[in-house]
Design an enzyme around this catalytic site. Structure first.
Site, PDB file in Angstrom:
ATOM      1  N   TYR A 186      40.308  34.963  40.390  1.00  0.00           N
ATOM      2  CA  TYR A 186      39.764  33.878  39.556  1.00  0.00           C
ATOM      3  C   TYR A 186      39.710  34.321  38.104  1.00  0.00           C
ATOM      4  O   TYR A 186      39.806  35.515  37.800  1.00  0.00           O
ATOM      5  CB  TYR A 186      38.385  33.424  40.053  1.00  0.00           C
ATOM      6  CG  TYR A 186      37.266  34.404  39.782  1.00  0.00           C
ATOM      7  CD1 TYR A 186      36.520  34.324  38.611  1.00  0.00           C
ATOM      8  CD2 TYR A 186      36.948  35.406  40.696  1.00  0.00           C
ATOM      9  CE1 TYR A 186      35.483  35.225  38.363  1.00  0.00           C
ATOM     10  CE2 TYR A 186      35.926  36.302  40.459  1.00  0.00           C
ATOM     11  CZ  TYR A 186      35.195  36.208  39.280  1.00  0.00           C
ATOM     12  OH  TYR A 186      34.185  37.101  39.030  1.00  0.00           O
ATOM     13  N   CYS A 187      39.569  33.335  37.218  1.00  0.00           N
ATOM     14  CA  CYS A 187      39.437  33.598  35.782  1.00  0.00           C
ATOM     15  C   CYS A 187      38.518  32.531  35.192  1.00  0.00           C
ATOM     16  O   CYS A 187      37.588  32.085  35.870  1.00  0.00           O
ATOM     17  CB  CYS A 187      40.808  33.633  35.107  1.00  0.00           C
ATOM     18  SG  CYS A 187      41.727  32.087  35.207  1.00  0.00           S
ATOM     19  N   ARG A 188      38.778  32.088  34.000  1.00  0.00           N
ATOM     20  CA  ARG A 188      37.944  31.046  33.403  1.00  0.00           C
ATOM     21  C   ARG A 188      38.386  29.655  33.858  1.00  0.00           C
ATOM     22  O   ARG A 188      37.567  28.815  34.183  1.00  0.00           O
ATOM     23  CB  ARG A 188      37.983  31.130  31.869  1.00  0.00           C
ATOM     24  CG  ARG A 188      37.048  30.139  31.191  1.00  0.00           C
ATOM     25  CD  ARG A 188      37.153  30.150  29.682  1.00  0.00           C
ATOM     26  NE  ARG A 188      38.479  29.876  29.174  1.00  0.00           N
ATOM     27  CZ  ARG A 188      39.031  28.664  29.110  1.00  0.00           C
ATOM     28  NH1 ARG A 188      38.368  27.616  29.526  1.00  0.00           N
ATOM     29  NH2 ARG A 188      40.251  28.513  28.652  1.00  0.00           N
ATOM     30  N   GLY A 246      41.631  29.172  35.838  1.00  0.00           N
ATOM     31  CA  GLY A 246      42.619  29.200  36.913  1.00  0.00           C
ATOM     32  C   GLY A 246      44.015  29.514  36.421  1.00  0.00           C
ATOM     33  O   GLY A 246      44.915  29.778  37.204  1.00  0.00           O
ATOM     34  N   PHE A 288      35.824  30.472  37.187  1.00  0.00           N
ATOM     35  CA  PHE A 288      34.539  31.086  37.508  1.00  0.00           C
ATOM     36  C   PHE A 288      33.431  30.045  37.623  1.00  0.00           C
ATOM     37  O   PHE A 288      32.683  30.027  38.614  1.00  0.00           O
ATOM     38  CB  PHE A 288      34.199  32.118  36.426  1.00  0.00           C
ATOM     39  CG  PHE A 288      32.815  32.703  36.543  1.00  0.00           C
ATOM     40  CD1 PHE A 288      32.469  33.504  37.615  1.00  0.00           C
ATOM     41  CD2 PHE A 288      31.862  32.455  35.572  1.00  0.00           C
ATOM     42  CE1 PHE A 288      31.195  34.046  37.725  1.00  0.00           C
ATOM     43  CE2 PHE A 288      30.590  33.000  35.655  1.00  0.00           C
ATOM     44  CZ  PHE A 288      30.264  33.797  36.744  1.00  0.00           C
TER      45      PHE A 288
END
Length: 126
Positions: free
Chosen positions: A91-93, A95, A119
């Protein structure tokens, strides 16, 4: 030299179609990352990889997540000799970065990876 009006209109239509396709693909990417699927995988023991920067990770992350910048995920997992059948949620901020890392892993033969998206969306559906 002047362009024929029909050719110009065809080019405009093609650009509009390409833009629409890009917008729709972004929407479908978001639809392909339901948080419930990520949480099911996490609850069943998947490795959780946060591909954001160290600063983003330090500001908050999922419990149990490890931080590996998206451009280094494949290199690090290969270096650590992680089995290619290991369940992994990235995951990231938003996607996007996790999607890039996920694609790199899939192209390298990893079979159980999942782009968990952003996230905030994951936290909201915990």
């Amino acid at each position: 030299m002047q362009q024929h009006p029909t050719r110009f209109l065809n080019q405009v239509a093609l650009l509009l179609f390409a833009g629409l396709a890009l917008v729709l693909s972004t929407v479908s990417i978001a639809d392909e990352m339901p948080p419930a699927v990520a949480w099911d995988k996490i609850n069943n023991g998947a490795i959780i990889i946060d591909v954001r920067t160290e600063q983003e990770f330090a500001a908050g992350h999922l419990d149990g997540a490890i931080n590996i910048p998206f451009e280094l995920v494949l290199k690090q997992l290969t270096k650590q000799k992680i089995d290619k059948d290991t369940a992994i949620v990235l995951y990231c901020r938003s996607g996007r970065r996790s999607g890039i890392a996920n694609n790199d892993l899939v192209e390298a033969g990893f079979t159980q990876t999942y782009n968990g998206g952003g996230f905030e969306q994951l936290i909201a559906h915990q």
